[in-house]
Design a protein around this motif. Sequence first.
Motif, PDB file in Angstrom:
ATOM      1  N   HIS A  16      25.248 -24.638   2.481  1.00  0.00           N
ATOM      2  CA  HIS A  16      26.385 -24.007   3.271  1.00  0.00           C
ATOM      3  C   HIS A  16      25.856 -22.470   3.311  1.00  0.00           C
ATOM      4  O   HIS A  16      25.916 -21.761   2.141  1.00  0.00           O
ATOM      5  N   GLY A  17      25.833 -21.843   4.524  1.00  0.00           N
ATOM      6  CA  GLY A  17      25.359 -20.483   4.730  1.00  0.00           C
ATOM      7  C   GLY A  17      23.850 -20.511   3.875  1.00  0.00           C
ATOM      8  O   GLY A  17      23.297 -21.418   4.189  1.00  0.00           O
ATOM      9  N   ARG A  18      23.660 -19.657   3.101  1.00  0.00           N
ATOM     10  CA  ARG A  18      22.488 -19.297   2.288  1.00  0.00           C
ATOM     11  C   ARG A  18      22.405 -20.230   0.933  1.00  0.00           C
ATOM     12  O   ARG A  18      21.468 -20.118   0.261  1.00  0.00           O
ATOM     13  N   GLY A  19      23.536 -20.738   0.670  1.00  0.00           N
ATOM     14  CA  GLY A  19      23.625 -21.554  -0.732  1.00  0.00           C
ATOM     15  C   GLY A  19      23.634 -23.059  -0.379  1.00  0.00           C
ATOM     16  O   GLY A  19      23.691 -23.529   0.644  1.00  0.00           O
ATOM     17  N   THR A  20      22.789 -23.495  -1.573  1.00  0.00           N
ATOM     18  CA  THR A  20      22.830 -25.121  -1.674  1.00  0.00           C
ATOM     19  C   THR A  20      23.217 -25.346  -3.085  1.00  0.00           C
ATOM     20  O   THR A  20      23.151 -24.881  -3.993  1.00  0.00           O
ATOM     21  N   PHE A  21      24.095 -26.393  -2.838  1.00  0.00           N
ATOM     22  CA  PHE A  21      24.820 -27.004  -4.069  1.00  0.00           C
ATOM     23  C   PHE A  21      24.416 -28.631  -3.990  1.00  0.00           C
ATOM     24  O   PHE A  21      24.161 -29.373  -3.518  1.00  0.00           O
ATOM     25  N   TRP A  22      24.108 -28.828  -5.487  1.00  0.00           N
ATOM     26  CA  TRP A  22      23.721 -30.113  -5.896  1.00  0.00           C
ATOM     27  C   TRP A  22      24.825 -30.687  -6.843  1.00  0.00           C
ATOM     28  O   TRP A  22      25.350 -29.991  -7.563  1.00  0.00           O
ATOM     29  N   GLY A  23      24.918 -32.151  -6.801  1.00  0.00           N
ATOM     30  CA  GLY A  23      25.674 -32.615  -7.706  1.00  0.00           C
ATOM     31  C   GLY A  23      25.276 -33.808  -8.057  1.00  0.00           C
ATOM     32  O   GLY A  23      24.648 -34.716  -7.203  1.00  0.00           O
ATOM     33  N   VAL A  24      25.701 -34.577  -9.235  1.00  0.00           N
ATOM     34  CA  VAL A  24      25.487 -35.885  -9.684  1.00  0.00           C
ATOM     35  C   VAL A  24      26.737 -36.788  -9.930  1.00  0.00           C
ATOM     36  O   VAL A  24      27.771 -35.816 -10.547  1.00  0.00           O
ATOM     37  N   GLN A  25      26.852 -37.783  -9.655  1.00  0.00           N
ATOM     38  CA  GLN A  25      28.233 -38.734 -10.036  1.00  0.00           C
ATOM     39  C   GLN A  25      28.167 -39.275 -11.458  1.00  0.00           C
ATOM     40  O   GLN A  25      29.025 -39.324 -12.060  1.00  0.00           O
ATOM     41  N   TYR A  26      27.170 -39.249 -12.054  1.00  0.00           N
ATOM     42  CA  TYR A  26      26.729 -40.031 -13.308  1.00  0.00           C
ATOM     43  C   TYR A  26      26.519 -38.852 -14.315  1.00  0.00           C
ATOM     44  O   TYR A  26      26.362 -37.731 -13.994  1.00  0.00           O
ATOM     45  N   HIS A  27      26.348 -39.297 -15.685  1.00  0.00           N
ATOM     46  CA  HIS A  27      26.056 -38.333 -16.497  1.00  0.00           C
ATOM     47  C   HIS A  27      25.015 -38.763 -17.584  1.00  0.00           C
ATOM     48  O   HIS A  27      25.294 -39.330 -18.522  1.00  0.00           O
ATOM     49  N   PRO A  28      23.842 -38.426 -16.965  1.00  0.00           N
ATOM     50  CA  PRO A  28      22.595 -38.718 -17.678  1.00  0.00           C
ATOM     51  C   PRO A  28      22.561 -38.032 -19.281  1.00  0.00           C
ATOM     52  O   PRO A  28      21.792 -38.648 -19.916  1.00  0.00           O
ATOM     53  N   GLU A  29      23.214 -37.017 -19.438  1.00  0.00           N
ATOM     54  CA  GLU A  29      23.402 -36.534 -20.768  1.00  0.00           C
ATOM     55  C   GLU A  29      24.099 -37.196 -21.592  1.00  0.00           C
ATOM     56  O   GLU A  29      23.735 -37.112 -23.036  1.00  0.00           O
ATOM     57  N   TYR A  30      24.939 -38.193 -21.353  1.00  0.00           N
ATOM     58  CA  TYR A  30      25.732 -39.132 -22.253  1.00  0.00           C
ATOM     59  C   TYR A  30      24.883 -39.954 -23.068  1.00  0.00           C
ATOM     60  O   TYR A  30      24.117 -40.758 -22.395  1.00  0.00           O
ATOM     61  N   LEU A  33      27.395 -42.565 -28.086  1.00  0.00           N
ATOM     62  CA  LEU A  33      28.629 -41.891 -28.619  1.00  0.00           C
ATOM     63  C   LEU A  33      29.641 -41.459 -27.666  1.00  0.00           C
ATOM     64  O   LEU A  33      30.822 -41.558 -27.611  1.00  0.00           O
ATOM     65  N   ASP A  34      28.948 -40.861 -26.594  1.00  0.00           N
ATOM     66  CA  ASP A  34      29.594 -40.218 -25.449  1.00  0.00           C
ATOM     67  C   ASP A  34      30.548 -41.123 -24.857  1.00  0.00           C
ATOM     68  O   ASP A  34      31.496 -41.125 -24.332  1.00  0.00           O
ATOM     69  N   ILE A  35      29.698 -42.293 -24.339  1.00  0.00           N
ATOM     70  CA  ILE A  35      30.325 -43.320 -23.774  1.00  0.00           C
ATOM     71  C   ILE A  35      31.306 -44.093 -24.495  1.00  0.00           C
ATOM     72  O   ILE A  35      32.344 -44.381 -23.846  1.00  0.00           O
ATOM     73  N   ALA A  36      31.226 -44.289 -25.720  1.00  0.00           N
ATOM     74  CA  ALA A  36      32.145 -44.805 -26.420  1.00  0.00           C
ATOM     75  C   ALA A  36      33.571 -44.074 -26.654  1.00  0.00           C
ATOM     76  O   ALA A  36      34.443 -44.582 -26.330  1.00  0.00           O
ATOM     77  N   ALA A  37      33.190 -42.851 -26.712  1.00  0.00           N
ATOM     78  CA  ALA A  37      34.285 -41.914 -26.720  1.00  0.00           C
ATOM     79  C   ALA A  37      35.079 -41.694 -25.384  1.00  0.00           C
ATOM     80  O   ALA A  37      36.343 -41.863 -25.288  1.00  0.00           O
ATOM     81  N   ALA A  62      33.251 -50.110 -28.006  1.00  0.00           N
ATOM     82  CA  ALA A  62      33.059 -48.837 -28.734  1.00  0.00           C
ATOM     83  C   ALA A  62      32.417 -49.053 -29.746  1.00  0.00           C
ATOM     84  O   ALA A  62      31.305 -48.334 -30.162  1.00  0.00           O
ATOM     85  N   ALA A  63      32.627 -49.976 -30.584  1.00  0.00           N
ATOM     86  CA  ALA A  63      32.086 -50.194 -32.029  1.00  0.00           C
ATOM     87  C   ALA A  63      30.371 -50.616 -31.741  1.00  0.00           C
ATOM     88  O   ALA A  63      29.713 -50.289 -32.502  1.00  0.00           O
ATOM     89  N   ALA A  86      15.376 -46.841 -20.649  1.00  0.00           N
ATOM     90  CA  ALA A  86      16.021 -45.734 -20.285  1.00  0.00           C
ATOM     91  C   ALA A  86      17.172 -45.199 -21.121  1.00  0.00           C
ATOM     92  O   ALA A  86      17.416 -43.936 -21.051  1.00  0.00           O
ATOM     93  N   MET A  87      18.009 -46.107 -21.733  1.00  0.00           N
ATOM     94  CA  MET A  87      19.228 -45.597 -22.720  1.00  0.00           C
ATOM     95  C   MET A  87      18.646 -45.509 -24.065  1.00  0.00           C
ATOM     96  O   MET A  87      19.163 -45.024 -24.842  1.00  0.00           O
ATOM     97  N   ARG A  88      17.223 -46.003 -24.537  1.00  0.00           N
ATOM     98  CA  ARG A  88      16.925 -46.275 -26.131  1.00  0.00           C
ATOM     99  C   ARG A  88      16.637 -44.995 -26.475  1.00  0.00           C
ATOM    100  O   ARG A  88      16.424 -44.414 -27.385  1.00  0.00           O
ATOM    101  N   THR A  89      15.878 -44.155 -25.337  1.00  0.00           N
ATOM    102  CA  THR A  89      15.447 -42.803 -25.772  1.00  0.00           C
ATOM    103  C   THR A  89      15.999 -41.536 -25.095  1.00  0.00           C
ATOM    104  O   THR A  89      16.105 -41.809 -23.647  1.00  0.00           O
ATOM    105  N   GLU A  90      16.148 -40.358 -25.668  1.00  0.00           N
ATOM    106  CA  GLU A  90      16.888 -39.163 -24.915  1.00  0.00           C
ATOM    107  C   GLU A  90      16.010 -38.914 -23.928  1.00  0.00           C
ATOM    108  O   GLU A  90      16.295 -38.716 -22.517  1.00  0.00           O
ATOM    109  N   SER A  91      14.769 -38.702 -23.955  1.00  0.00           N
ATOM    110  CA  SER A  91      13.554 -38.277 -23.260  1.00  0.00           C
ATOM    111  C   SER A  91      13.736 -39.091 -21.954  1.00  0.00           C
ATOM    112  O   SER A  91      13.764 -38.669 -20.801  1.00  0.00           O
TER     113      SER A  91
END
Length: 113
Positions: A16-30, A33-37, A62-63, A86-91
């Motif tokens: 929009h104009g000079r700006g570009t905006f990005w977004g993701v629907q998922y949470h790769p940082e989870y 424990l985050d998913i259980a919560a 959750a357990a 892909a879920m076993r290691t954070e990297s």
Amino acid sequence: MLAANDFGVQAASFTHGRGTFWGVQYHPEYDYLDIAAAAERYGETLVKEGMFRDTTALAAFAAELRALQANPSDPPLLWKHGLGPAMRTESLRLLEIRNWLEAQVLPRTVRST
């Protein structure tokens, strides 16, 4: 659209104009424990919508996620939940978003300064 799967759009870019905006629907940082919560936080809704048979099933899920956090290489739980490397290691879990940031966001930031 930058990424999609059977559930819909997972990443998008808008200009929009000079700006570009990005977004993701998922949470790769989870992590597990985050998913259980999150499952517990929305437990009532998840049970009502049929994602879990009842609150006992949700608590068991959750357990199991907490057990995976403690032992990310637990073969029966990985198999049961269809979880790969892909879920076993954070990297690896963060690799997709890191690659996208390095390829799309950082070059544009450098160009605009």
